[in-house]
Scaffold this active site. Structure first.
Site, mmCIF file in Angstrom:
data_model
loop_
_atom_site.group_PDB
_atom_site.id
_atom_site.type_symbol
_atom_site.label_atom_id
_atom_site.label_comp_id
_atom_site.label_asym_id
_atom_site.label_seq_id
_atom_site.Cartn_x
_atom_site.Cartn_y
_atom_site.Cartn_z
ATOM 1 N N TYR A 1 11.292 -11.744 4.712
ATOM 2 C CA TYR A 1 10.630 -12.317 3.540
ATOM 3 C C TYR A 1 9.121 -12.405 3.754
ATOM 4 C CZ TYR A 1 9.943 -15.041 -0.669
ATOM 5 O OH TYR A 1 9.540 -15.443 -1.907
ATOM 6 N N PHE B 1 -7.172 2.719 -19.791
ATOM 7 C CA PHE B 1 -5.786 3.120 -20.048
ATOM 8 C C PHE B 1 -5.138 2.085 -20.968
ATOM 9 C CE2 PHE B 1 -1.273 3.260 -18.570
ATOM 10 C CZ PHE B 1 -0.989 4.520 -19.026
ATOM 11 N N ASP B 2 -4.076 2.472 -21.700
ATOM 12 C CA ASP B 2 -3.551 1.544 -22.722
ATOM 13 C C ASP B 2 -3.030 0.226 -22.150
ATOM 14 O OD1 ASP B 2 -1.281 2.682 -21.681
ATOM 15 O OD2 ASP B 2 -0.601 3.617 -23.548
ATOM 16 N N ASP C 1 -9.808 1.681 -11.428
ATOM 17 C CA ASP C 1 -8.386 1.869 -11.698
ATOM 18 C C ASP C 1 -8.070 3.181 -11.004
ATOM 19 O OD1 ASP C 1 -5.954 2.695 -12.664
ATOM 20 O OD2 ASP C 1 -6.296 1.993 -14.709
ATOM 21 N N ALA D 1 -5.390 4.947 -10.004
ATOM 22 C CA ALA D 1 -4.059 5.586 -10.073
ATOM 23 C C ALA D 1 -4.063 7.041 -9.585
ATOM 24 C CB ALA D 1 -3.514 5.510 -11.497
ATOM 25 N N LYS E 1 1.701 7.046 -9.357
ATOM 26 C CA LYS E 1 0.971 8.300 -9.512
ATOM 27 C C LYS E 1 0.600 8.818 -8.123
ATOM 28 C CE LYS E 1 0.964 6.437 -13.702
ATOM 29 N NZ LYS E 1 0.152 5.297 -14.082
ATOM 30 N N HIS F 1 5.577 4.681 -30.737
ATOM 31 C CA HIS F 1 5.948 6.019 -30.257
ATOM 32 C C HIS F 1 7.226 6.041 -29.424
ATOM 33 C CE1 HIS F 1 2.968 4.207 -27.601
ATOM 34 N NE2 HIS F 1 3.376 4.947 -26.609
#
Ligand SMILES: *Cc1c(COP(=O)(O)O)cnc(C)c1O
Length: 459
Positions: A74, A126-127, A216, A218, A259, A451
């Site tokens: 843990y 990014f969204d 960011d 990624a 990614k 979408h």
């Protein structure tokens, strides 16, 4: 770079997952049953799946071996030590906070940094990042260079931030700005890279105005490869040296390891500031788990530590970027309009130009995705009017996004270039019969993020 010999995929295949092309009549039936939304298709009815590059990477034999070395303690897992050490050697940040994917990293960092009403400038958020900024009552501001929106003109670093705009923005808003976020590569803008020169300039300006600068990250390794390939002075530097320099300009980063972590699940936040680290740890324990696992198993931390070492190998990155480029050049040779040049992780078809007889109100990006599935069993995704059209609250009119795209996102280490041939030939066949292709209309849609769930019918 070694350009002397023809280079094939830099791996041999040790384990296979069968895929199958179901007959065309069945593909037509399946997409109709899915209400012409590719998110409703079952994976077994998809031949080549280019829906996303997120969490779809193939792990290496070393990563699978790493899974067996999981220390599921843990607190104080040795796999966390390995991950932390790996990130420190690669990126140089002092503190590492593990998370289960990119968005909890964004959630925690934006909660720690944003005060209500503060602005968060970036190249293009990014969204999910935008959603987290808005949720903390911040204001996301995109400042890309103008070339970012022009699909047909070449620019080596379309992900760059507009430096002049940033400077005048900070001059006006410095007292009301939370932090600057640079997304590498720029996902929303087509996976386009940011140059080292641009990153260095952003550091200078943000320092001048006392604003923290985060990545960011990624697709940090793909971005580094483009710098090596395209920016003067970097051809002889290793990817590790380039990543180190990129990160040296920033105060920290968020990462979706789904990614460039080469794993199916994982993420982290890095920073140099001790106070910020402590704040993030408090929230981590509340939202994700103890500071040495953050929502992941020990074995997942190990696979990620190994993935981060493999993703900066130049042979891998050459295969990766060249494969995306190969698909792009096959499409361009066939006269199919795409965002040029191709970016790091996907080829984006310019659906407005591809199907000029279908108005944006009839979703040419979605139509292209549907027709490609029917033609070749290939799943792609729409990034256009379905995902981004908005009703203007005052006039009630629908505002359409500037770009209407169909994205062919390529999973890492999963497909060979022969698979790319099948994708290209499928789109070529759609292209040959495109005059007869009809538009779509929405028959049902949810209130948010339509979408994923919207239903369509053919016109
Ligand atoms: C995928 C992605 C995220 C969000 O990460 P998740 O792991 O999907 O939560 C954030 N930023 C960028 C640029 C991404 O591509």
């Amino acid at each position: 770079m070694n350009k002397e010999t023809i280079q094939a995929e830099p791996f041999k295949i040790k384990m296979v997952e069968p895929i199958r092309l179901i007959p065309r009549s069945e593909r037509e039936a399946r997409i109709e049953e899915a209400d012409y939304n590719v998110f409703g298709l079952k994976p077994e009815d998809v031949y080549i799946d280019l829906l996303t590059d997120s969490g779809t990477s193939a792990m290496s034999d070393r990563q699978w071996a790493g899974l067996m070395m999981g220390d599921e303690s843990y607190a104080g897992s040795r796999n966390f030590d390995h991950l932390q050490q790996t990130i420190k050697e690669l990126m140089g940040f002092k503190y590492v906070v593990p998370t289960h994917q990119g968005r909890p990293a964004e959630n925690i960092l934006t909660a720690a940094l944003i005060k209500p009403g503060q602005k968060v400038p970036g190249n293009t958020h990014f969204d999910s990042t935008m959603a987290h900024i808005l949720q903390k009552k911040g204001v996301p501001v995109n400042l890309p260079i103008p070339e970012a929106m022009k699909t047909d003109i070449y620019h080596p670093f379309k992900g760059n931030v507009d430096i002049k705009k940033l400077e005048s923005f900070l001059e006006k808003e410095k007292g009301n700005t939370s932090f600057f976020l640079m997304t590498v590569t720029n996902n929303t803008g087509g996976g386009q890279p940011v140059s080292m020169g641009n990153i260095r300039k952003v550091r200078e300006i943000t320092s001048k105005y006392g604003i923290p600068f985060f990545f960011d990250a990624a697709r940090f390794a793909e971005n580094a490869y483009f710098i090596k390939e395209r920016e003067e002075g970097y051809a002889d530097k290793s990817i590790r040296e380039i990543v180190w320099e990129m990160m040296s300009y920033a105060d920290g980063c968020t990462m979706s390891a789904k990614k460039d972590g080469l794993v199916n699940m994982g993420g982290f936040i890095c920073m140099n500031d001790e106070g910020l680290y402590e704040q993030c740890c408090e929230m981590l324990i509340l939202l994700e788990g103890f500071i040495t696992y953050g929502g992941l198993s020990g074995r997942d931390l190990e696979a990620l530590a190994i993935g981060l070492q493999e993703v900066v190998e130049e042979d891998y990155l050459r295969y990766r970027i060249e494969q995306v480029r190969y698909l792009g050049s096959r499409l361009m040779d066939a006269g199919i309009p795409i965002i040029n040049p191709t970016g790091g992780h996907a080829v984006y078809v310019d659906a407005k130009a591809f199907l000029p007889h279908i108005p944006q109100s009839q979703f040419p990006g979605q139509v292209t995705a549907v027709e490609l599935y029917i033609e070749a069993g290939v799943r792609s995704s729409e990034i256009g009017a379905v995902a981004f059209a908005r009703k203007d609250e005052e006039t009630g009119e629908v505002v359409y996004p500037e770009l209407e795209l169909t994205r062919l996102a390529i999973p890492r280490r999963v497909y060979t270039n022969r698979h790319m041939d099948v994708v290209a030939e499928g789109l070529e066949r759609v292209s040959r019969r495109k005059e007869s292709v009809r538009g779509l209309k929405i028959t049902w849609e949810p209130d948010v993020l339509r979408h994923f769930m919207a239903k369509f019918a053919r016109l």
